[in-house]
Structures are given as C-alpha cells and as structure tokens.
Design a protein around this motif. Structure first.
Motif, PDB file in Angstrom:
ATOM      1  N   TYR A 221     124.316   2.528  21.120  1.00  0.00           N
ATOM      2  CA  TYR A 221     124.905   3.845  21.380  1.00  0.00           C
ATOM      3  C   TYR A 221     126.408   3.781  21.647  1.00  0.00           C
ATOM      4  N   THR A 222     126.867   2.664  22.207  1.00  0.00           N
ATOM      5  CA  THR A 222     128.285   2.581  22.592  1.00  0.00           C
ATOM      6  C   THR A 222     128.900   1.289  22.080  1.00  0.00           C
ATOM      7  N   ALA A 223     128.604   0.921  20.859  1.00  0.00           N
ATOM      8  CA  ALA A 223     129.104  -0.335  20.297  1.00  0.00           C
ATOM      9  C   ALA A 223     130.631  -0.374  20.343  1.00  0.00           C
ATOM     10  N   GLY A 224     131.164  -1.439  20.940  1.00  0.00           N
ATOM     11  CA  GLY A 224     132.611  -1.608  20.998  1.00  0.00           C
ATOM     12  C   GLY A 224     133.293  -0.779  22.059  1.00  0.00           C
ATOM     13  N   LYS A 225     132.535  -0.035  22.874  1.00  0.00           N
ATOM     14  CA  LYS A 225     133.128   0.817  23.903  1.00  0.00           C
ATOM     15  C   LYS A 225     132.791   0.293  25.294  1.00  0.00           C
ATOM     16  N   VAL A 226     133.713   0.529  26.216  1.00  0.00           N
ATOM     17  CA  VAL A 226     133.469   0.205  27.617  1.00  0.00           C
ATOM     18  C   VAL A 226     132.892   1.414  28.332  1.00  0.00           C
ATOM     19  N   GLN A 227     133.328   2.602  27.898  1.00  0.00           N
ATOM     20  CA  GLN A 227     132.883   3.827  28.556  1.00  0.00           C
ATOM     21  C   GLN A 227     131.521   4.296  28.022  1.00  0.00           C
ATOM     22  N   GLY A 228     130.845   5.065  28.873  1.00  0.00           N
ATOM     23  CA  GLY A 228     129.621   5.734  28.454  1.00  0.00           C
ATOM     24  C   GLY A 228     128.372   4.884  28.445  1.00  0.00           C
ATOM     25  N   ARG A 229     128.438   3.659  28.944  1.00  0.00           N
ATOM     26  CA  ARG A 229     127.263   2.780  28.949  1.00  0.00           C
ATOM     27  C   ARG A 229     126.366   3.161  30.132  1.00  0.00           C
ATOM     28  N   ARG A 230     125.179   3.625  29.838  1.00  0.00           N
ATOM     29  CA  ARG A 230     124.309   4.166  30.883  1.00  0.00           C
ATOM     30  C   ARG A 230     122.946   3.484  30.931  1.00  0.00           C
ATOM     31  N   THR A 231     122.919   2.193  30.626  1.00  0.00           N
ATOM     32  CA  THR A 231     121.721   1.402  30.853  1.00  0.00           C
ATOM     33  C   THR A 231     122.125   0.284  31.803  1.00  0.00           C
ATOM     34  N   TRP A 232     121.814   0.464  33.074  1.00  0.00           N
ATOM     35  CA  TRP A 232     122.235  -0.451  34.128  1.00  0.00           C
ATOM     36  C   TRP A 232     121.042  -1.276  34.608  1.00  0.00           C
ATOM     37  N   VAL A 233     121.306  -2.233  35.484  1.00  0.00           N
ATOM     38  CA  VAL A 233     120.255  -3.104  36.000  1.00  0.00           C
ATOM     39  C   VAL A 233     120.354  -3.174  37.523  1.00  0.00           C
ATOM     40  N   ALA A 234     119.210  -3.050  38.194  1.00  0.00           N
ATOM     41  CA  ALA A 234     119.136  -3.158  39.655  1.00  0.00           C
ATOM     42  C   ALA A 234     118.463  -4.473  40.028  1.00  0.00           C
ATOM     43  N   ILE A 235     118.929  -5.091  41.124  1.00  0.00           N
ATOM     44  CA  ILE A 235     118.346  -6.357  41.564  1.00  0.00           C
ATOM     45  C   ILE A 235     118.038  -6.307  43.056  1.00  0.00           C
ATOM     46  N   LYS A 236     117.057  -7.121  43.464  1.00  0.00           N
ATOM     47  CA  LYS A 236     116.679  -7.265  44.871  1.00  0.00           C
ATOM     48  C   LYS A 236     116.845  -8.732  45.257  1.00  0.00           C
ATOM     49  N   LEU A 237     117.673  -8.991  46.245  1.00  0.00           N
ATOM     50  CA  LEU A 237     117.955 -10.369  46.626  1.00  0.00           C
ATOM     51  C   LEU A 237     116.770 -11.054  47.287  1.00  0.00           C
ATOM     52  N   SER A 238     115.906 -10.303  47.954  1.00  0.00           N
ATOM     53  CA  SER A 238     114.777 -10.931  48.652  1.00  0.00           C
ATOM     54  C   SER A 238     113.820 -11.619  47.690  1.00  0.00           C
ATOM     55  N   ALA A 239     113.855 -11.221  46.407  1.00  0.00           N
ATOM     56  CA  ALA A 239     112.979 -11.847  45.415  1.00  0.00           C
ATOM     57  C   ALA A 239     113.630 -13.063  44.771  1.00  0.00           C
ATOM     58  N   MET A 240     114.881 -13.361  45.141  1.00  0.00           N
ATOM     59  CA  MET A 240     115.630 -14.442  44.500  1.00  0.00           C
ATOM     60  C   MET A 240     115.822 -15.649  45.403  1.00  0.00           C
ATOM     61  N   VAL A 241     115.079 -15.710  46.489  1.00  0.00           N
ATOM     62  CA  VAL A 241     115.100 -16.865  47.384  1.00  0.00           C
ATOM     63  C   VAL A 241     113.672 -17.376  47.540  1.00  0.00           C
ATOM     64  N   PRO A 242     113.503 -18.660  47.879  1.00  0.00           N
ATOM     65  CA  PRO A 242     112.144 -19.207  48.009  1.00  0.00           C
ATOM     66  C   PRO A 242     111.297 -18.476  49.035  1.00  0.00           C
ATOM     67  N   ASN A 243     111.939 -17.992  50.092  1.00  0.00           N
ATOM     68  CA  ASN A 243     111.236 -17.269  51.144  1.00  0.00           C
ATOM     69  C   ASN A 243     112.207 -16.260  51.730  1.00  0.00           C
ATOM     70  N   ALA A 244     111.801 -15.001  51.791  1.00  0.00           N
ATOM     71  CA  ALA A 244     112.703 -13.953  52.275  1.00  0.00           C
ATOM     72  C   ALA A 244     113.123 -14.160  53.718  1.00  0.00           C
ATOM     73  N   GLU A 245     112.376 -14.952  54.457  1.00  0.00           N
ATOM     74  CA  GLU A 245     112.728 -15.234  55.847  1.00  0.00           C
ATOM     75  C   GLU A 245     114.107 -15.895  55.937  1.00  0.00           C
ATOM     76  N   ILE A 246     114.528 -16.568  54.870  1.00  0.00           N
ATOM     77  CA  ILE A 246     115.852 -17.193  54.845  1.00  0.00           C
ATOM     78  C   ILE A 246     116.940 -16.134  54.994  1.00  0.00           C
ATOM     79  N   LEU A 247     116.761 -14.981  54.350  1.00  0.00           N
ATOM     80  CA  LEU A 247     117.740 -13.901  54.470  1.00  0.00           C
ATOM     81  C   LEU A 247     117.772 -13.357  55.888  1.00  0.00           C
ATOM     82  N   ARG A 248     116.614 -13.278  56.509  1.00  0.00           N
ATOM     83  CA  ARG A 248     116.570 -12.788  57.891  1.00  0.00           C
ATOM     84  C   ARG A 248     117.287 -13.754  58.835  1.00  0.00           C
ATOM     85  N   LYS A 249     117.075 -15.039  58.643  1.00  0.00           N
ATOM     86  CA  LYS A 249     117.729 -16.040  59.480  1.00  0.00           C
ATOM     87  C   LYS A 249     119.246 -16.026  59.268  1.00  0.00           C
TER      88      LYS A 249
END
Length: 598
Positions: A221-249
């Motif tokens: 839809y937006t080949a070669g353009k920086v503007q108008g790109r409306r497919t983004w990605v959301a991430i959760k950090l608690s799923a990217m560590v071996p144990n979420a307790e590490i984030l709490r500590k």
C-alpha cells in the motif's frame, strides 16, 4: 409316656415344614413376576417424566431466548439503522450472518457478570478433563477465539487485515503470548521442562517474523513511502524473559536505587537514562539481582535491539505494551532505552543565513518506538509531562500510546491498602498482596473509574496540544500519539480537540478532514472484536488519506492465547460495563433480525 407325644409333635412339625417350600416357591415366583412388572413400569414412567421435563425445559429455554432476542433486536434497531446508513455511505460489504450470530453469542455471555467472573476458572477446569478438553477448545475457538483473535499465525490474519484496509482501517499486530497468571502471581515453578527452556526465544523469533509480515503487507500500500504506514506491531516484555519474576526483581532494584527527581512522580515512578547502567557494571547490583538475572536482562536488551533494528529497517512502528505495575519500572527502563536509541531525531545546525536545518534527514518512520501510558495510574499526568520534556531536551521523538489500563482489578487485589475490599473475583485466584512493590500507602491506580476517565480526557487535551506545537515546528514528527479507547465520549473528544486546536477541519455534515501531517502523528485504536460500531463511526466521520483508526489484532495458537482470552473476559466486564455489553448484543441482534426478516 411323656416322650412319645413330644416325638409325634416334632415329626408333624417337620412334615409341615417340608411342604412349605413347594407352596412358597410358587407364591414367590408369582410375586416376583408382579414385582418385576411393577418395577419395569416405574422406570419407564420416570424416564417418560424426565423426557417431558427435559423437553419442557428446552422449549421454555428456547422461548425465553427467543423472547430476549426479539427484545434485543427491537432495542438495537436504531443503532443498526445508523450503522447501515454509515456503511452505505462507505459502500461496505454486509457483515456475514455467521459473524453476527457469533458476536451475539459472545456478548450475550459477556452480559452476565457471574459467567464472566468464573470464565477463567471454568476454562481451566474443562480443559483439564480429557475428552471434554477437545469439545471446550472447539467451542472457544468458534466463539471467543474467532471474535477476538486474528488467527493461529500471522499469515492466517491476512484476510482480516485486508478486509480492514478496504474499510480504511489499519492494524496493530501482536503475537499474543502473555505471562500466565501463575508467573504473574509469583507461583511459577522454578524449573521448566527442557522443551520450554527457550520459549521466550521463540517469542522473540516470532516477533521478528511478525514485523516482516506486517512490513510485507504494508509495502503493498505504501511502497517507497515513509508516511501512511498503518500496520504496526505490539510487544510484551514479560513474554521475552525466561521468567517474568526477573522483571519484578529488576523493578524492585530500580525503585531502591533510582535517585530522587523533582517534581516527584508516584509509583511506579519515572525511568531515567541511567536505569540500565547495572547491566554494564553487575558488581553494583544488590542482593535483589543475581548473576542469572543480570544475564537474562542483558539478553533481553540484545533481543530488543535486534527487534527494533528490524522494525527500523522495515518501517514498522513498535508499541511497547504496559503490564502489571510491579513490572512497569523495568518495562519503562527498557522502553526509554530503545526510544533514546531508535527515535533519535536529526540534529539541527545554523546556516550562514541564520536558518536552522537538519544536518541529516532520516528516511525512517518517526517516532518508531511507542511507550504505553495508563490513565488509571496516579503517576500518569506527571510522568507524561516529564517524558515529553525529556524527549525535547535530548532530541528524540516520543511515541505515546494512551490507554485507560487493563489490569485494574489485579492492582487492587495486590496492594495491601485495598486487598481486603477489592473484588477478588475479577482477578486471578492466585493473586496476592505479596506481589506489590509499591512503597506508597495508596494503591498505584485510581479506585474510582470517574478519576481514570478524567485523567484520560485531560491527557487527550495535553497530547493534542503537544501535537499542535510539533506541527507548527515543522519537519519530521517529534511526537506521535495512539489513543486507545472504547469510550464514545473520549473518542468524540479526541476528534473535537483536533478541530478546536486547528489540526482538523469540520466540513458540512459533520465530517472532519485530517491532513497528512496530523494523521502521521495521531491515530485512534480499539481492540479487534469490540466496539465495532464506534470504529465504524470514527472511520465514517474522519477523512484522511491513510487509516486514522487501527484495530489491535492478536494472533497465536489457541493454547498460546488462552491467557489473553481469559483476561479479555475479565476486561470486558469493565470495558463493557454500564450496559455496553448489552448494547453490543442488541446491535448484533438487530442486524440479524433485519437480515432474516427484512
């Protein structure tokens, strides 16, 4: 003389007893036949009665359900008429009847608070029983999964994203694997099976894949353009560590070691550029963090750099989702670190003629990294103001996702001051106040929804003002805002503020036109499967060359997204409270009625 009569009597008694069996056998056989006939008739009678009661119950239930459906259809006619008018103006295809039926069933369930409260426990129980598990999963997939999840894989969600784009609606994509409630409550097992040891690395790999899929879709839809790109990605950090307790500590460590700032910010505080220094100098860590924890945090930072680098190369904005308050100091620290690195704006210098110009123009999307600000947290007004000021001072773009917040019941249950009075049915049974790391005497969240609503709307006004200043400054966007809301009043306020502050033009018929420079800085979003009427209203009211509204679309296998669906059921009780679930149900009923009856 006396013994003879006695012997004679004894013999007569024996003879009489010898005749009884033949007589009683016939009698007993006859009796048995009668009893058998009677006992056969009784079960048949009871079975007949049971069948009649079952049939009567089914008929009564069907009649009651039909009566409620008719009432819903009549009540929702006005809303459906308005939606049909909007759809006809946008020339949208009609919603398939199967989807309308599914929506009605799902929101009928969400309209019963008791069922919503017990939903996670019911799912956990049923999926633990062999045989019943398969039936339960099939039912969940046909209802809640299809209602709120885009598919098992990123590619499976393509038809949905295509359909949304045809309606000028974007997508916030997310591989929706969340920390389970056991980990969130500190009850996770210390050791994991060998096959699960690298589960967090699989999440990282899938996130990179998700970025590539989103970019590939957007390039069409937006080949070669920086503007108008409306497919983004959301991430959760608690799923990217071996144990979420590490984030709490790590969060606890940050609270104990961060220098005081002025003005002070309530828990969970305000991140500082020095938060991650401990990763370069582990010897400074206290007993709170072990060598294993430090290694995991270093690995997380390396993974985030890889993810952000891929997003920058592919032109895909990244939203760092907020989570429980006891993870937030750590999440804030990593988000700020990535923002300062990847949202860096080109520096400006003074030319011979006195005009300022950028030394180096960037061809990447800005802001690339967004942090999430939860209006229900007491800290948010001060935290947001300081975040904007810090970004301006240091020369990086700030991305803001403003939401009300998704973990309110858990926060009240976890904090000592509200644990006794909180509605524990809305949180996980394993939640306890031992989770809270807040040093404040009051809970980190506002206890009254009206307070959260007021702070959200105040945040809307402040952020639109910041966007106005950035547009006036010109050049590459230095601020971007994603307003996440299912509230009609707040959604209307956002659009009205854009008009009031001169960032949009209201035309005849109430249509609001938004230019590209504003649309590149402001976006509205709702969860997929919820408040479709609001999304349609916004798409119909706001005119822009690129999608002004996006839908949060999670994906993943059913077993992976079950925690998300359980939380969605709990969230729906608050998001769809005050009759909102009934409104969704009635709109679906009215649409079904119109489709069938005409």
């Amino acid at each position: 003389m006396t013994t003879a009569p006695l012997l004679l009597c004894a013999r007569l008694r024996l003879l009489s007893r010898s005749r009884v069996p033949s007589q009683s056998s016939a009698y007993l056989r006859a009796r048995a036949i009668g009893t058998s006939a009677a006992s056969g008739a009784a079960p048949r009678s009871r079975l007949f009665t049971l069948r009649r009661l079952t049939a009567l119950g089914l008929v009564s239930g069907a009649a009651l359900g039909a009566s409620i459906f008719v009432q819903d259809a009549r009540s929702g006619t006005a809303g459906t008429s308005a939606a049909n008018t909007a759809n006809s103006r946008r020339d949208l295809p009609p919603t398939p009847l199967s989807e309308l039926v599914r929506t009605y069933v799902v929101f009928a369930f969400c309209s019963v608070p008791t069922l919503v409260e017990w939903a996670p426990a019911i799912l956990a129980t049923l999926t633990a029983v062999p045989g019943v598990r398969q039936v339960t999963e099939a039912a969940v997939r046909a209802t809640f999964f299809d209602q709120f999840v885009g598919g098992d894989t990123a590619e499976d969600a393509f038809p949905l994203i295509e359909g949304l784009r045809a309606q000028n609606t974007g997508c916030l994509f997310a591989y929706s694997v969340e920390v389970d409630e056991a980990e969130a409550s500190g009850h996770a097992k210390e050791g994991k099976p060998a096959g699960e040891a690298a589960a967090h690395k699989q999440v990282v790999a899938e996130t990179l894949h998700c970025i590539d899929v989103a970019a590939g879709f957007e390039d069409r839809y937006t080949a070669g353009k920086v503007q108008g790109r409306r497919t983004w990605v959301a991430i959760k950090l608690s799923a990217m560590v071996p144990n979420a307790e590490i984030l709490r500590k790590f969060s606890k460590y940050l609270l104990d070691t961060r220098p005081q700032i002025s003005p002070a910010v309530a828990f969970p505080g305000c991140p500082l550029p020095t938060d991650l220094d401990v990763l370069a100098a582990p010897s400074k860590a206290s007993d709170t963090l072990t060598e294993v924890d430090i290694a995991a945090l270093k690995e997380l930072r390396e993974d985030l750099i890889a993810i952000c680098t891929r997003a920058k190369e592919r032109g895909v904005r990244l939203i760092f989702d907020a989570e429980y308050s006891w993870y937030e100091p750590a999440i804030d620290a990593f988000t700020l670190d990535m923002m300062r690195k990847f949202n860096k704006l080109p520096t400006r210098s003074t030319s011979w003629f006195g005009a300022k110009k950028p030394e180096q123009e960037s061809a990447t999307v800005q802001p690339l990294i967004y942090a999430t600000y939860q209006a229900y947290l007491r800290r948010t007004p001060e935290y947001l103001a300081q975040s904007i000021a810090a970004a301006r001072k240091e020369g990086y773009a700030i991305g803001v996702k403003l939401v009300r917040g998704a973990y309110h019941p858990h926060e009240l249950v976890a904090h000592p001051s509200t644990n006794a009075t909180a509605d524990a049915s809305l949180a996980s049974p394993s939640m306890s106040m031992s989770l809270s790391i807040s040093p404040d005497p009051v809970p980190p969240v506002w206890t009254a929804k009206a307070d959260t609503d007021a702070r959200y709307n105040a945040g809307v006004r402040a952020l639109v003002a910041a966007v106005r200043e950035d547009v006036a400054r010109g050049g590459q966007p230095a601020i971007g805002v994603l307003f996440g809301t299912h509230n009609w009043e707040s959604a209307g306020l956002i659009v009205d503020e854009l008009v009031r502050q001169g960032l949009a033009v209201q035309e005849e018929g109430g249509v609001v036109s938004v230019g590209d420079e504003v649309a590149e800085r402001v976006t509205l979003g709702q969860l997929y499967g919820m408040t479709a009427a609001l999304t349609g209203h916004l798409v119909d009211r706001v005119r822009s060359s690129s999608p002004f509204v996006i839908k949060y679309i999670p994906y993943g296998r059913l077993s992976e997204v079950m925690p998300y669906l359980s939380r969605r059921a709990i969230e729906n009780k608050s998001v769809l409270g005050n009759g909102a679930a009934e409104d969704e149900r009635r709109r679906a009923a009215a649409e079904i009625w119109t489709r069938i009856v005409g």
